[in-house]
Scaffold this motif. Sequence first.
Motif, mmCIF file in Angstrom:
data_model
loop_
_atom_site.group_PDB
_atom_site.id
_atom_site.type_symbol
_atom_site.label_atom_id
_atom_site.label_comp_id
_atom_site.label_asym_id
_atom_site.label_seq_id
_atom_site.Cartn_x
_atom_site.Cartn_y
_atom_site.Cartn_z
ATOM 1 N N ASN A 139 0.824 -1.213 0.000
ATOM 2 C CA ASN A 139 0.000 0.000 0.000
ATOM 3 C C ASN A 139 0.859 1.265 0.000
ATOM 4 N N SER A 140 0.267 2.355 -0.448
ATOM 5 C CA SER A 140 0.931 3.671 -0.472
ATOM 6 C C SER A 140 2.213 3.636 -1.287
ATOM 7 N N MET A 141 2.134 3.029 -2.454
ATOM 8 C CA MET A 141 3.291 2.981 -3.341
ATOM 9 C C MET A 141 3.414 4.325 -4.068
ATOM 10 N N GLY A 142 4.123 5.280 -3.419
ATOM 11 C CA GLY A 142 4.162 6.634 -3.959
ATOM 12 C C GLY A 142 5.538 7.120 -4.362
ATOM 13 N N THR A 143 6.594 6.427 -3.946
ATOM 14 C CA THR A 143 7.948 6.852 -4.288
ATOM 15 C C THR A 143 8.597 5.825 -5.213
ATOM 16 N N PRO A 144 9.621 6.234 -5.966
ATOM 17 C CA PRO A 144 10.249 5.308 -6.925
ATOM 18 C C PRO A 144 10.804 4.039 -6.287
ATOM 19 N N TYR A 145 11.229 4.136 -5.017
ATOM 20 C CA TYR A 145 11.867 2.984 -4.378
ATOM 21 C C TYR A 145 10.903 2.135 -3.551
ATOM 22 N N SER A 146 9.642 2.580 -3.364
ATOM 23 C CA SER A 146 8.694 1.838 -2.519
ATOM 24 C C SER A 146 8.534 0.395 -2.982
ATOM 25 N N THR A 155 7.622 -14.936 0.348
ATOM 26 C CA THR A 155 6.198 -14.750 0.110
ATOM 27 C C THR A 155 6.043 -13.975 -1.200
ATOM 28 N N LYS A 156 4.936 -13.251 -1.361
ATOM 29 C CA LYS A 156 4.713 -12.560 -2.632
ATOM 30 C C LYS A 156 3.827 -11.337 -2.412
ATOM 31 N N VAL A 157 3.868 -10.419 -3.370
ATOM 32 C CA VAL A 157 2.968 -9.268 -3.374
ATOM 33 C C VAL A 157 1.711 -9.653 -4.141
ATOM 34 N N VAL A 158 0.565 -9.432 -3.519
ATOM 35 C CA VAL A 158 -0.713 -9.741 -4.166
ATOM 36 C C VAL A 158 -1.130 -8.606 -5.098
ATOM 37 N N GLU A 159 -0.944 -7.365 -4.617
ATOM 38 C CA GLU A 159 -1.299 -6.203 -5.425
ATOM 39 C C GLU A 159 -0.522 -4.989 -4.927
ATOM 40 N N TYR A 160 -0.169 -4.097 -5.865
ATOM 41 C CA TYR A 160 0.454 -2.821 -5.524
ATOM 42 C C TYR A 160 -0.629 -1.746 -5.579
ATOM 43 N N ILE A 161 -0.827 -1.044 -4.443
ATOM 44 C CA ILE A 161 -1.856 -0.009 -4.384
ATOM 45 C C ILE A 161 -1.173 1.348 -4.274
ATOM 46 N N PRO A 162 -1.318 2.197 -5.281
ATOM 47 C CA PRO A 162 -0.638 3.494 -5.256
ATOM 48 C C PRO A 162 -1.258 4.444 -4.243
ATOM 49 N N ARG A 163 -0.451 5.387 -3.769
ATOM 50 C CA ARG A 163 -0.981 6.476 -2.947
ATOM 51 C C ARG A 163 -1.851 7.343 -3.849
#
Length: 291
Positions: free
Chosen positions: A186-193, A206-214
């Motif tokens: 969650n809150s994927m707002g910066t280039p390095y997040s 484990t794994k990322v299910v979804e990337y949710i932008p800010r």
Amino acid sequence: MAKKIKQIAIYGKGGIGKSTTTSNLSAALSELGLKVMQFGCDPKSDSTNTLRDGKYIPTVLDTLREKSAVRAHDVIFEGFNGIYCVEAGGPAPGVGCAGRGIITAVELFKQQKIFEELDLDVVIYDVLGDVVCGGFAVPIREGIAEHVFTVSSSDFMSVYASNNLFKGISKYSNSGGALLGGVIANSMGTPYSKDIIDDFVEKTHTKVVEYIPRSVTVTQSELQGKTTIEAAPNSIQAGVYRALAGKIADHTESKAPTPMEVTELREWAAKWGDYLLAVEQGKVTSQGAAI
């Protein structure tokens, strides 16, 4: 034979957007035609607000304090698109265990077979993830939730809380406890997040299910007391939540993660800190590689 109800738990550090994500997930799942119950397990009792125009509902523990006996239907309230909303609640300030509401509410609903009566497809437990103590660990320890997801940003304390959750899941994984479905970034707002979260899930298997932008759309929607799905149904952000809902609906296999020990986690974080400082100072020009 009674149908199998998909029961999932969403954990996350306080303030990380866990309830926002959960409510939008519930709303998106309901749009798929599923009968959904959102079960707020935070003592603040604000999990389901945006499903009910910003309105609070009486909690299970508050109702029990007023009555000697409680029917489950007394503490179930309908929200957006027919979603059933429940808040477990917490003890009076300064008294008792904050996780007691979860234990009490789950026992009440089990005794009255409410999930079967309502013919639910999905039950989502929205659980505070700062500490995985006895009460908050109930959905994991008792195997009430089959799949667990954690909401995490790239901030260290959020990652730390997720890693602690992984330890709780690993502890009970061999005794019928819930397993990890993955991380909701969650809150994927910066280039390095994204890079930090990707590295974290790789380290913990484990794994990322979804990337949710800010997104300001989320803030605008919540100021109206609504989910993004309801207030801005045609927005890009609503599309992200619908994509998450599709993946959660189709999810069938979870597993035990491999949490980092505290020393290893601190060393991992320190390396990322050094790397980001070097980027800021112009000593490093390329980004995206795990370190």
